[in-house]
Design a protein around this motif. Structure first.
Motif, PDB file in Angstrom:
ATOM      1  N   ASN A 157       0.828  -1.202   0.000  1.00  0.00           N
ATOM      2  CA  ASN A 157       0.000   0.000   0.000  1.00  0.00           C
ATOM      3  C   ASN A 157       0.870   1.263   0.000  1.00  0.00           C
ATOM      4  OD1 ASN A 157      -2.497   1.487   0.121  1.00  0.00           O
ATOM      5  ND2 ASN A 157      -2.093   1.847   2.303  1.00  0.00           N
ATOM      6  N   THR A 160       2.361   1.594  -3.374  1.00  0.00           N
ATOM      7  CA  THR A 160       1.384   2.090  -4.364  1.00  0.00           C
ATOM      8  C   THR A 160       1.167   3.596  -4.239  1.00  0.00           C
ATOM      9  OG1 THR A 160       0.252  -0.047  -4.378  1.00  0.00           O
ATOM     10  CG2 THR A 160      -0.989   1.847  -5.189  1.00  0.00           C
ATOM     11  N   VAL A 161       0.976   4.061  -3.027  1.00  0.00           N
ATOM     12  CA  VAL A 161       0.767   5.496  -2.792  1.00  0.00           C
ATOM     13  C   VAL A 161       2.001   6.278  -3.217  1.00  0.00           C
ATOM     14  CG1 VAL A 161       0.397   7.269  -1.024  1.00  0.00           C
ATOM     15  CG2 VAL A 161      -0.894   5.127  -0.935  1.00  0.00           C
ATOM     16  N   GLN A 162       3.172   5.724  -2.866  1.00  0.00           N
ATOM     17  CA  GLN A 162       4.408   6.407  -3.223  1.00  0.00           C
ATOM     18  C   GLN A 162       4.581   6.489  -4.739  1.00  0.00           C
ATOM     19  OE1 GLN A 162       6.501   7.855  -0.844  1.00  0.00           O
ATOM     20  NE2 GLN A 162       7.247   8.846  -2.722  1.00  0.00           N
ATOM     21  N   LYS A 164       2.193   6.742  -6.888  1.00  0.00           N
ATOM     22  CA  LYS A 164       1.286   7.811  -7.366  1.00  0.00           C
ATOM     23  C   LYS A 164       1.916   9.183  -7.128  1.00  0.00           C
ATOM     24  CE  LYS A 164      -3.017   5.233  -6.756  1.00  0.00           C
ATOM     25  NZ  LYS A 164      -4.314   5.188  -6.041  1.00  0.00           N
ATOM     26  N   VAL A 193      -1.872  13.595  -4.828  1.00  0.00           N
ATOM     27  CA  VAL A 193      -2.205  12.644  -3.752  1.00  0.00           C
ATOM     28  C   VAL A 193      -2.189  13.381  -2.433  1.00  0.00           C
ATOM     29  CG1 VAL A 193      -1.560  10.531  -2.568  1.00  0.00           C
ATOM     30  CG2 VAL A 193      -1.279  10.733  -5.052  1.00  0.00           C
ATOM     31  N   SER A 195      -1.474  14.233   1.156  1.00  0.00           N
ATOM     32  CA  SER A 195      -0.381  13.827   2.040  1.00  0.00           C
ATOM     33  C   SER A 195      -0.869  13.052   3.246  1.00  0.00           C
ATOM     34  CB  SER A 195       0.399  15.079   2.495  1.00  0.00           C
ATOM     35  OG  SER A 195      -0.455  15.947   3.251  1.00  0.00           O
ATOM     36  N   LYS A 197      -3.085  10.716   3.237  1.00  0.00           N
ATOM     37  CA  LYS A 197      -3.163   9.307   2.848  1.00  0.00           C
ATOM     38  C   LYS A 197      -1.788   8.644   2.919  1.00  0.00           C
ATOM     39  CE  LYS A 197      -7.240   9.665  -0.091  1.00  0.00           C
ATOM     40  NZ  LYS A 197      -7.801   9.472  -1.441  1.00  0.00           N
ATOM     41  N   ILE A 198      -0.753   9.414   2.573  1.00  0.00           N
ATOM     42  CA  ILE A 198       0.603   8.868   2.654  1.00  0.00           C
ATOM     43  C   ILE A 198       0.974   8.612   4.111  1.00  0.00           C
ATOM     44  CG2 ILE A 198       3.035   9.361   2.207  1.00  0.00           C
ATOM     45  CD1 ILE A 198       2.154  11.019  -0.169  1.00  0.00           C
ATOM     46  N   ALA A 201      -0.788   5.562   5.357  1.00  0.00           N
ATOM     47  CA  ALA A 201      -0.175   4.329   4.851  1.00  0.00           C
ATOM     48  C   ALA A 201       1.094   4.005   5.637  1.00  0.00           C
ATOM     49  CB  ALA A 201       0.137   4.471   3.365  1.00  0.00           C
TER      50      ALA A 201
END
Length: 363
Positions: A157, A160-162, A164, A193, A195, A197-198, A201
């Motif tokens: 996860n 994936t975020v990274q 994006k 994105v 931040s 959400k990062i 995660a």
């Protein structure tokens, strides 16, 4: 502690000394000390003054010589009776000692059986604990597997975020180089994105890793507990094996003591048969010839003494005895020789004759 002491015993002695061998050695030593000396004396006198004189022609050329022979015979009988009575008393004393050892052995067997029962209970309790801990370990191992998968998912996860974030940053960088306006760049490259959400995660990954670590610590503790319980159970099983070996030794010792008790009883019975035979004959009112003839009874005089002789000889307890066993053939020769001189034996009741005999040896 019991196992440590037991191990030291094995190391020090090299092997487990069997109790029944010690018991047999003790018994033989007590026989040698108590019963053998009076028996050897009686058997020696029997041969020297009763059997051997009648294997050859008696010196009966005059009344004095005849009386001397009969006097020696009478005193020999009295001495044999006294010596055999002493042997009987000693054998009865030895039998009492054997009986006491049997009582002690029976008590030791009961105590050892209780120890075995207690140790078996400990093993069962340890087995129950091991079963519970094993089940807990299996459950926690499943949990660890799940938490490992959770870490993998959290890492994926974050990755994936990274990706994006990297994509957006790369896109914006390219647009800026083309001098596009910021709004247009954002529109073309997509939404930035968030931040938050990062951070979420990363936090989820951190929590997953922490949970996995805690689970691994817990399962390591449980595995150590399981290993400790299994070690205790192995020690208990070794202790049980040692106790069972000791029990078998005690049981064998008890069997040996039972056999020794029977052997002692047989020795006493044989000796009593001889003394009873002598007492019955040598105090009667029969003629001297009849008395002496009845005395030379193989089944009642010689055979019982020979049976005891065999027991002592098997045990190598008759060192330096000057005579071997009296055989049936020897006794036949004695009776034959005695008959040839029977006419020279005074025709008077024994109790009248022995009243004039003065033996230096007392009963």
């Amino acid at each position: 502690m019991k196992l440590i002491l037991g191990a030291l015993f094995f190391i020090f002695h090299g092997t487990f000394i069997q109790c029944q061998d010690i018991t047999k050695t003790w018994y033989d030593m007590r026989l040698l000390e108590l019963v053998v000396p009076p028996y050897k004396a009686a058997y020696t006198i029997l041969q020297q003054y009763i059997v051997n004189p009648f294997l050859k022609d008696l010196s009966t050329d005059n009344e004095t010589a005849t009386k001397e022979v009969i006097s020696d015979l009478t005193c020999a009988v009295q001495y044999i009776r006294g010596a055999l009575n002493a042997a009987i008393n000693s054998s009865q004393k030895l039998r009492s000692e054997v009986d006491q050892k049997r009582v002690d052995a029976a008590a030791a067997i009961s105590a050892k059986e209780r120890e075995i029962s207690s140790t078996q209970g400990e093993i069962q309790h340890e087995a129950s604990e091991i079963k519970v801990v094993k089940a807990q370990v299996a459950t926690d191992e499943q949990g660890v597997n799940e938490k490992e998968q959770g870490v993998i998912n959290a890492e994926n996860n974050v990755h994936t975020v990274q990706e994006k974030v990297d994509y957006v940053e790369d896109c914006l960088f390219k647009k800026q180089r083309r001098k596009s306006v910021v709004f247009s760049a954002i529109s073309d490259c997509g939404n930035i994105v968030n931040s938050v959400k990062i951070e979420n995660a990363d936090r989820a990954l951190h929590n997953a890793e922490e949970n996995l670590q805690n689970s691994q610590i817990k399962i390591d503790d449980e595995r150590q507990q399981l290993s400790s319980l299994q070690g205790q159970q192995n020690n208990s099983k070794k202790e049980l094996s040692a106790l069972q070996h000791e029990l078998r030794e005690l049981q064998l010792t008890y069997i040996v003591l039972h056999e020794l008790n029977n052997s002692t009883a047989t020795i006493s019975q044989d000796l009593k048969m001889v003394t009873s035979h002598i007492t019955k004959i040598w105090s009667g009112s029969e003629l001297l010839y009849t008395t002496i003839n009845d005395l030379m009874n193989f089944d009642r005089l010689i055979n019982p003494l020979n049976e005891v002789y065999k027991v002592f000889e098997r045990k190598h307890l008759l060192q330096n005895i000057p005579f071997s066993m009296v055989s049936d053939l020897t006794l036949t020769q004695v009776k034959h020789s005695f008959k040839t001189t029977a006419k020279l034996i005074p025709q008077m009741p024994l109790n009248l004759f022995i009243s004039s005999v003065n033996c230096t040896v007392q009963d």
